[in-house]
Design a protein around this motif. Structure first.
Motif, PDB file in Angstrom:
ATOM      1  N   ALA A 378       0.838  -1.204   0.000  1.00 57.04           N
ATOM      2  CA  ALA A 378       0.000   0.000   0.000  1.00 57.04           C
ATOM      3  C   ALA A 378       0.867   1.246   0.000  1.00 57.04           C
ATOM      4  O   ALA A 378       2.004   1.236   0.474  1.00 57.04           O
ATOM      5  CB  ALA A 378      -0.933   0.011   1.210  1.00 57.04           C
ATOM      6  N   ILE A 379       0.303   2.322  -0.564  1.00 58.48           N
ATOM      7  CA  ILE A 379       0.961   3.626  -0.547  1.00 58.48           C
ATOM      8  C   ILE A 379      -0.125   4.682  -0.408  1.00 58.48           C
ATOM      9  O   ILE A 379      -1.185   4.590  -1.027  1.00 58.48           O
ATOM     10  CB  ILE A 379       1.807   3.851  -1.818  1.00 58.48           C
ATOM     11  N   ILE A 380       0.119   5.682   0.448  1.00 53.51           N
ATOM     12  CA  ILE A 380      -0.871   6.696   0.799  1.00 53.51           C
ATOM     13  C   ILE A 380      -0.434   8.040   0.229  1.00 53.51           C
ATOM     14  O   ILE A 380       0.744   8.409   0.327  1.00 53.51           O
ATOM     15  CB  ILE A 380      -1.036   6.791   2.325  1.00 53.51           C
ATOM     16  N   GLY A 381      -1.379   8.781  -0.368  1.00 57.59           N
ATOM     17  CA  GLY A 381      -1.049  10.065  -0.966  1.00 57.59           C
ATOM     18  C   GLY A 381      -2.001  11.169  -0.566  1.00 57.59           C
ATOM     19  O   GLY A 381      -3.103  11.256  -1.114  1.00 57.59           O
ATOM     20  N   PRO A 382      -1.624  12.033   0.374  1.00 58.91           N
ATOM     21  CA  PRO A 382      -2.438  13.220   0.662  1.00 58.91           C
ATOM     22  C   PRO A 382      -2.323  14.220  -0.488  1.00 58.91           C
ATOM     23  O   PRO A 382      -1.277  14.341  -1.121  1.00 58.91           O
ATOM     24  CB  PRO A 382      -1.812  13.781   1.943  1.00 58.91           C
ATOM     25  N   CYS A 413      -3.540   0.179  -3.340  1.00 62.64           N
ATOM     26  CA  CYS A 413      -3.303  -1.081  -2.647  1.00 62.64           C
ATOM     27  C   CYS A 413      -3.078  -2.217  -3.634  1.00 62.64           C
ATOM     28  O   CYS A 413      -3.530  -2.167  -4.785  1.00 62.64           O
ATOM     29  CB  CYS A 413      -4.478  -1.434  -1.727  1.00 62.64           C
ATOM     30  N   ASP A 414      -2.392  -3.240  -3.158  1.00 62.04           N
ATOM     31  CA  ASP A 414      -2.183  -4.479  -3.901  1.00 62.04           C
ATOM     32  C   ASP A 414      -3.422  -5.348  -3.698  1.00 62.04           C
ATOM     33  O   ASP A 414      -3.669  -5.837  -2.593  1.00 62.04           O
ATOM     34  CB  ASP A 414      -0.926  -5.177  -3.375  1.00 62.04           C
ATOM     35  N   HIS A 415      -4.209  -5.544  -4.770  1.00 63.86           N
ATOM     36  CA  HIS A 415      -5.485  -6.241  -4.635  1.00 63.86           C
ATOM     37  C   HIS A 415      -5.309  -7.728  -4.342  1.00 63.86           C
ATOM     38  O   HIS A 415      -6.272  -8.423  -4.000  1.00 63.86           O
ATOM     39  CB  HIS A 415      -6.328  -6.040  -5.900  1.00 63.86           C
ATOM     40  N   ARG A 416      -4.094  -8.244  -4.456  1.00 61.42           N
ATOM     41  CA  ARG A 416      -3.853  -9.641  -4.095  1.00 61.42           C
ATOM     42  C   ARG A 416      -3.850  -9.820  -2.587  1.00 61.42           C
ATOM     43  O   ARG A 416      -4.077 -10.922  -2.083  1.00 61.42           O
ATOM     44  CB  ARG A 416      -2.500 -10.106  -4.657  1.00 61.42           C
ATOM     45  N   VAL A 417      -3.578  -8.716  -1.875  1.00 57.90           N
ATOM     46  CA  VAL A 417      -3.424  -8.791  -0.416  1.00 57.90           C
ATOM     47  C   VAL A 417      -4.504  -7.989   0.298  1.00 57.90           C
ATOM     48  O   VAL A 417      -4.994  -8.388   1.362  1.00 57.90           O
ATOM     49  CB  VAL A 417      -2.021  -8.282  -0.006  1.00 57.90           C
TER      50      VAL A 417
END
Length: 443
Positions: A378-382, A413-417
């Motif tokens: 996952a990576i978050i971007g404000p 997000c990585d949809h596999r996880v």
């Protein structure tokens, strides 16, 4: 005289080769002992190679962007000294060595070969084709004819303001046809610009030649990592709007009373909210080894912080972010960003992240779809904070309109996880903390 073969040393555990990022010398240059010879990049860091001897460089092991195996010859240096010194250098330099590329002129290659050096290979430099400059349209193409033919001189009637504007635009007034009474006006310049624009001629901008840039070093690492991430990870992105009016007010109060502590940006407060929400959603703070088929959910939050540098995007890692308060986070953000931008970040500071946050800062943006920093999931971007009127229920009935500071928060997000429900629920938990900022400091 003797030839010293400087072999690329082992510059990292498990490293088999390194990339030439920059040469600090060329063939024929004199280099002093301990002077910088080249910058070499491994998978984790850039390392400066210093010359162990003083002398004249006679061979180099390749061009910028080439890969050099550990233990192979990086450079050959001609050193001067007594016979015993030459014998010592020859003893330290085994003969087994692959042929080297020599970026030298013909005379240099002959001189090297005369000293029984490794066979030289002439350097090949690719030259870019020149780009023809743009011209005004010929008369037969339908453009307005010049008022003076070649070799003739004609006095152009125009006011100083028109002449100044024509100079700024790069327009030759002899190519502009006046509309009436032989005097050029601004309207004539406008007509000339419209015609040239329609014909595809850019008179206001100087032409530029094409530029070929070799993808090497950090830029190549970024390209490889991003390609691998998009190729292997099925991304999905979720975006939510968050009201940060109260959070911004609290941040202003904290900065007004910070004393000698660092000034707070939005990022440390955002990190606190993320760290508080993660324990409820451990699948967000994880690394996925897709070859082994193992997902490791991290107990600590090692937060990668995407940082723009002159070399490209780098991601230093804030270790144990969940154990730091906002002031400690602010200091660590400043320290790591500076280390990354100056090239002083260590290999340990650039690896081992479990979750990444990326922000365009003042550039903002309505929403982003960031690419996951593999093997994270996952990576978050404000995004940019903007002020807009919003509706709010009035306790006495009806609606009130108030000024609010709003920000979109993106997560890829990585949809596999990670399932979509989990990603949305995580962002809602972060949203609650940011919209009620007192919760950031509650146990």
């Amino acid at each position: 005289m003797a030839l010293y073969k400087f072999r690329l040393p082992d510059i990292g555990e498990g490293i088999a080769e390194a990339e030439i990022v920059q040469w600090h010398v060329k063939v024929g240059d004199r280099i002093e002992e301990d002077a910088n010879l080249a910058d070499m990049m491994t998978d984790k860091a850039t390392v400066e190679m210093e010359s162990p001897v003083s002398g004249v460089v006679v061979e180099l092991a390749g061009e910028v962007g080439d890969m050099v195996p550990i233990g192979s010859t990086l450079a050959v240096i001609e050193v001067a000294g007594e016979d015993e010194v030459a014998e010592r250098i020859d003893a330290e330099t085994p003969d087994a060595n692959p042929p080297l590329r020599i970026d030298a002129g013909e005379g240099d290659r002959e001189a090297v070969e005369g000293r029984d050096a490794v066979a030289a290979v002439p350097a090949i430099s690719a030259s870019l084709p020149a780009v023809a400059p743009l011209h005004h349209p010929p008369e037969e193409a339908g453009g307005p004819p010049p008022l003076a033919s070649q070799g003739e001189e004609l006095r152009v009637l125009a006011s100083p303001a028109v002449r100044t504007r024509a100079t700024d635009l790069g327009i030759d007034l002899s190519h502009v046809k006046p509309s009436e009474d032989g005097r050029l006006r601004h309207a004539d310049l406008d007509a000339y610009l419209r015609y040239n624009s329609a014909q595809g001629f850019g008179v206001a901008a100087a032409p530029r030649a094409d530029e070929a840039i070799k993808v090497i070093g950090m830029r190549r690492r970024i390209a490889e990592n991003m390609a691998a991430s998009k190729r292997n990870i099925p991304h999905f992105t979720y975006v939510e709007e968050i009201d940060v009016t109260a959070l911004e007010a609290m941040r202003a109060d904290l900065n007004d009373n910070r004393g000698n502590r660092p000034k707070l940006t939005m990022l440390p407060l955002m990190i606190v909210a993320i760290c508080k929400a993660v324990p409820q959603f451990p699948m967000i703070n994880a690394r996925y080894d897709d070859e082994a088929g193992v997902v490791t959910r991290s107990g600590a939050v090692h937060l990668g912080m995407a940082t723009q540098t002159d070399a490209g995007l780098m991601v230093p890692v804030i270790r144990d972010a969940q154990a730091k308060n906002v002031w400690q986070l602010a200091s660590e953000i400043t320290r790591l960003a500076e280390a990354a931008r100056t090239g002083k970040a260590t290999s340990a500071e650039m690896s081992g992240g479990t979750l990444t946050i990326t922000s365009l800062g003042p550039l903002g943006g309505i929403a982003t779809t960031p690419v996951i920093n593999r093997p994270e999931v996952a990576i978050i971007g404000p995004n940019r904070i903007i002020e807009r009127p919003v509706f709010a229920k009035n306790p006495l009935g009806g609606d009130d309109i108030r000024r609010a500071k709003l920000m979109n928060l993106s997560i890829s997000c990585d949809h596999r996880v990670v399932d979509g429900w989990d990603a949305a629920s995580f962002v809602q938990a972060v949203r609650k903390l940011l919209e009620t900022p007192v919760l950031l400091f509650a146990d």
